[in-house]
Design a protein around this motif. Sequence first.
Motif, PDB file in Angstrom:
ATOM      1  N   VAL A  38      10.990  -8.906  81.764  1.00 56.39           N
ATOM      2  CA  VAL A  38      10.861  -7.450  81.810  1.00 56.39           C
ATOM      3  C   VAL A  38       9.707  -7.042  80.898  1.00 56.39           C
ATOM      4  N   ILE A  39       8.701  -6.432  81.492  1.00 52.78           N
ATOM      5  CA  ILE A  39       7.546  -5.954  80.726  1.00 52.78           C
ATOM      6  C   ILE A  39       7.778  -4.491  80.380  1.00 52.78           C
ATOM      7  N   ASP A  40       8.014  -4.222  79.118  1.00 52.04           N
ATOM      8  CA  ASP A  40       8.289  -2.858  78.665  1.00 52.04           C
ATOM      9  C   ASP A  40       7.010  -2.225  78.108  1.00 52.04           C
ATOM     10  N   THR A  41       7.089  -0.951  77.793  1.00 49.07           N
ATOM     11  CA  THR A  41       5.959  -0.242  77.208  1.00 49.07           C
ATOM     12  C   THR A  41       5.547  -0.881  75.879  1.00 49.07           C
ATOM     13  N   GLU A  42       4.316  -0.584  75.448  1.00 47.99           N
ATOM     14  CA  GLU A  42       3.805  -1.179  74.205  1.00 47.99           C
ATOM     15  C   GLU A  42       4.734  -0.884  73.034  1.00 47.99           C
ATOM     16  N   LYS A  43       5.194   0.369  72.949  1.00 46.45           N
ATOM     17  CA  LYS A  43       6.186   0.750  71.949  1.00 46.45           C
ATOM     18  C   LYS A  43       7.452   1.161  72.698  1.00 46.45           C
ATOM     19  N   PRO A  44       8.601   0.580  72.355  1.00 45.35           N
ATOM     20  CA  PRO A  44       9.841   0.868  73.079  1.00 45.35           C
ATOM     21  C   PRO A  44      10.169   2.363  73.110  1.00 45.35           C
ATOM     22  N   LEU A  45      10.617   2.839  74.285  1.00 44.90           N
ATOM     23  CA  LEU A  45      10.972   4.243  74.464  1.00 44.90           C
ATOM     24  C   LEU A  45      12.466   4.425  74.737  1.00 44.90           C
ATOM     25  N   LYS A  63       0.694  -5.758  76.797  1.00 49.44           N
ATOM     26  CA  LYS A  63      -0.464  -5.907  75.912  1.00 49.44           C
ATOM     27  C   LYS A  63      -1.563  -4.904  76.232  1.00 49.44           C
ATOM     28  N   TYR A  64      -1.597  -4.439  77.482  1.00 46.05           N
ATOM     29  CA  TYR A  64      -2.693  -3.601  77.958  1.00 46.05           C
ATOM     30  C   TYR A  64      -2.124  -2.301  78.508  1.00 46.05           C
ATOM     31  N   PRO A  65      -2.926  -1.220  78.560  1.00 41.69           N
ATOM     32  CA  PRO A  65      -2.377   0.093  78.909  1.00 41.69           C
ATOM     33  C   PRO A  65      -2.059   0.279  80.390  1.00 41.69           C
ATOM     34  N   LYS A  66      -1.136   1.190  80.644  1.00 41.53           N
ATOM     35  CA  LYS A  66      -0.784   1.710  81.966  1.00 41.53           C
ATOM     36  C   LYS A  66      -0.162   0.645  82.875  1.00 41.53           C
ATOM     37  N   PHE A  67       0.075   1.021  84.136  1.00 40.36           N
ATOM     38  CA  PHE A  67       0.740   0.136  85.089  1.00 40.36           C
ATOM     39  C   PHE A  67      -0.042  -1.154  85.291  1.00 40.36           C
ATOM     40  N   GLY A  68      -1.352  -1.021  85.455  1.00 36.75           N
ATOM     41  CA  GLY A  68      -2.176  -2.211  85.661  1.00 36.75           C
ATOM     42  C   GLY A  68      -2.111  -3.162  84.483  1.00 36.75           C
ATOM     43  N   GLY A  69      -2.065  -2.618  83.276  1.00 39.23           N
ATOM     44  CA  GLY A  69      -1.967  -3.450  82.086  1.00 39.23           C
ATOM     45  C   GLY A  69      -0.633  -4.173  82.008  1.00 39.23           C
ATOM     46  N   ALA A  70       0.440  -3.494  82.428  1.00 35.84           N
ATOM     47  CA  ALA A  70       1.751  -4.143  82.455  1.00 35.84           C
ATOM     48  C   ALA A  70       1.762  -5.277  83.479  1.00 35.84           C
ATOM     49  N   PHE A  71       1.131  -5.045  84.619  1.00 35.99           N
ATOM     50  CA  PHE A  71       1.048  -6.072  85.662  1.00 35.99           C
ATOM     51  C   PHE A  71       0.299  -7.300  85.153  1.00 35.99           C
ATOM     52  N   ARG A  72      -0.827  -7.076  84.481  1.00 35.36           N
ATOM     53  CA  ARG A  72      -1.611  -8.193  83.931  1.00 35.36           C
ATOM     54  C   ARG A  72      -0.828  -8.933  82.851  1.00 35.36           C
ATOM     55  N   THR A  73      -0.077  -8.195  82.051  1.00 39.13           N
ATOM     56  CA  THR A  73       0.766  -8.836  81.038  1.00 39.13           C
ATOM     57  C   THR A  73       1.796  -9.744  81.693  1.00 39.13           C
ATOM     58  N   GLY A  74       2.385  -9.287  82.785  1.00 38.85           N
ATOM     59  CA  GLY A  74       3.361 -10.089  83.509  1.00 38.85           C
ATOM     60  C   GLY A  74       2.765 -11.382  84.039  1.00 38.85           C
ATOM     61  N   ILE A  75       1.547 -11.295  84.554  1.00 39.72           N
ATOM     62  CA  ILE A  75       0.864 -12.491  85.066  1.00 39.72           C
ATOM     63  C   ILE A  75       0.643 -13.496  83.936  1.00 39.72           C
ATOM     64  N   GLU A  76       0.210 -13.015  82.793  1.00 38.15           N
ATOM     65  CA  GLU A  76      -0.033 -13.903  81.659  1.00 38.15           C
ATOM     66  C   GLU A  76       1.251 -14.595  81.191  1.00 38.15           C
ATOM     67  N   CYS A  77       2.374 -13.896  81.283  1.00 36.54           N
ATOM     68  CA  CYS A  77       3.635 -14.442  80.774  1.00 36.54           C
ATOM     69  C   CYS A  77       4.295 -15.430  81.740  1.00 36.54           C
ATOM     70  N   ALA A  78       4.003 -15.317  83.028  1.00 36.72           N
ATOM     71  CA  ALA A  78       4.693 -16.131  84.031  1.00 36.72           C
ATOM     72  C   ALA A  78       4.358 -17.611  83.853  1.00 36.72           C
ATOM     73  N   THR A 159       1.632 -18.142  91.693  1.00 43.26           N
ATOM     74  CA  THR A 159       1.203 -17.809  90.336  1.00 43.26           C
ATOM     75  C   THR A 159      -0.174 -18.363  90.006  1.00 43.26           C
ATOM     76  N   GLU A 160      -0.453 -19.568  90.442  1.00 42.36           N
ATOM     77  CA  GLU A 160      -1.746 -20.186  90.143  1.00 42.36           C
ATOM     78  C   GLU A 160      -2.894 -19.341  90.678  1.00 42.36           C
ATOM     79  N   GLN A 161      -2.726 -18.798  91.867  1.00 44.08           N
ATOM     80  CA  GLN A 161      -3.767 -17.949  92.445  1.00 44.08           C
ATOM     81  C   GLN A 161      -3.924 -16.660  91.645  1.00 44.08           C
ATOM     82  N   LEU A 162      -2.806 -16.054  91.265  1.00 43.42           N
ATOM     83  CA  LEU A 162      -2.868 -14.811  90.486  1.00 43.42           C
ATOM     84  C   LEU A 162      -3.619 -14.998  89.179  1.00 43.42           C
ATOM     85  N   LYS A 163      -3.376 -16.104  88.526  1.00 44.89           N
ATOM     86  CA  LYS A 163      -4.000 -16.342  87.227  1.00 44.89           C
ATOM     87  C   LYS A 163      -5.505 -16.587  87.330  1.00 44.89           C
ATOM     88  N   LYS A 164      -6.003 -16.823  88.535  1.00 48.94           N
ATOM     89  CA  LYS A 164      -7.428 -17.083  88.723  1.00 48.94           C
ATOM     90  C   LYS A 164      -8.252 -15.819  88.964  1.00 48.94           C
TER      91      LYS A 164
END
Length: 235
Positions: A38-45, A63-78, A159-164
Amino acid sequence: MSISTVLLAYKEAENLKVLLPQIKKQLDSTGEKYEIIVIDTEKPLDNTEEVCKQFGAQYVNQKYPKFGGAFRTGIECAKYDKFLILDSDGSHNPKYIPAIYRAMKPDIDLVIGSRYTKGGRTNDSRTSVIMSHCLNFVFRIALGIRAKDISTDYRLYRTEQLKKVKLDSENYDILEEVLLKLKLLNGKLRIAEVPIVFKKRLFGESKRALIPFMISYLKTLLRLIGIRIKHTLGK
């Protein structure tokens, strides 16, 4: 196969209390090893972190702002070879997870839980449905993506494709950006669509603001067309 399941949360604790047990049940039915992130906001709400602990999900602040930043964070964590993402507001029913999983054949790059393929349906407002159809039509033609529903994030990736791929969009338009960049990475993008019924959120209010949403999509459309043209000319 193993599955990294990612949910992007913005004050969705009440919804996650309902969804996480359902998601675990459906993932268990696949017989595959999995993780739920679960990717939550930078500071818990809200108390999303406590809900994750209660139901055995991994809690990560984006780690990064807005929806796109949450998506990128998820990719990095997978860490597993399949990347499943679905909304955390209850609009994506976890019961479709097994069908989406089964549709990921060896020759498929991406599976979409689709509102607009045969058998799919949406319970969204009439205005939202019209906007969604227009958006899908324009992006589908402009980017050469062969799928009926390219604006939903109920998807199973490799996942491998996403990370590229390098993703730049900050808002929901990252969903179209990732399709184009995966297509350019592969030479083609082999997509399967599984029909789903899109429901209204369980609790809380939508986080989408109409005007910024439209402006963001227009800018991204022009940028992605430019990327596609540049890639074609560079061949």
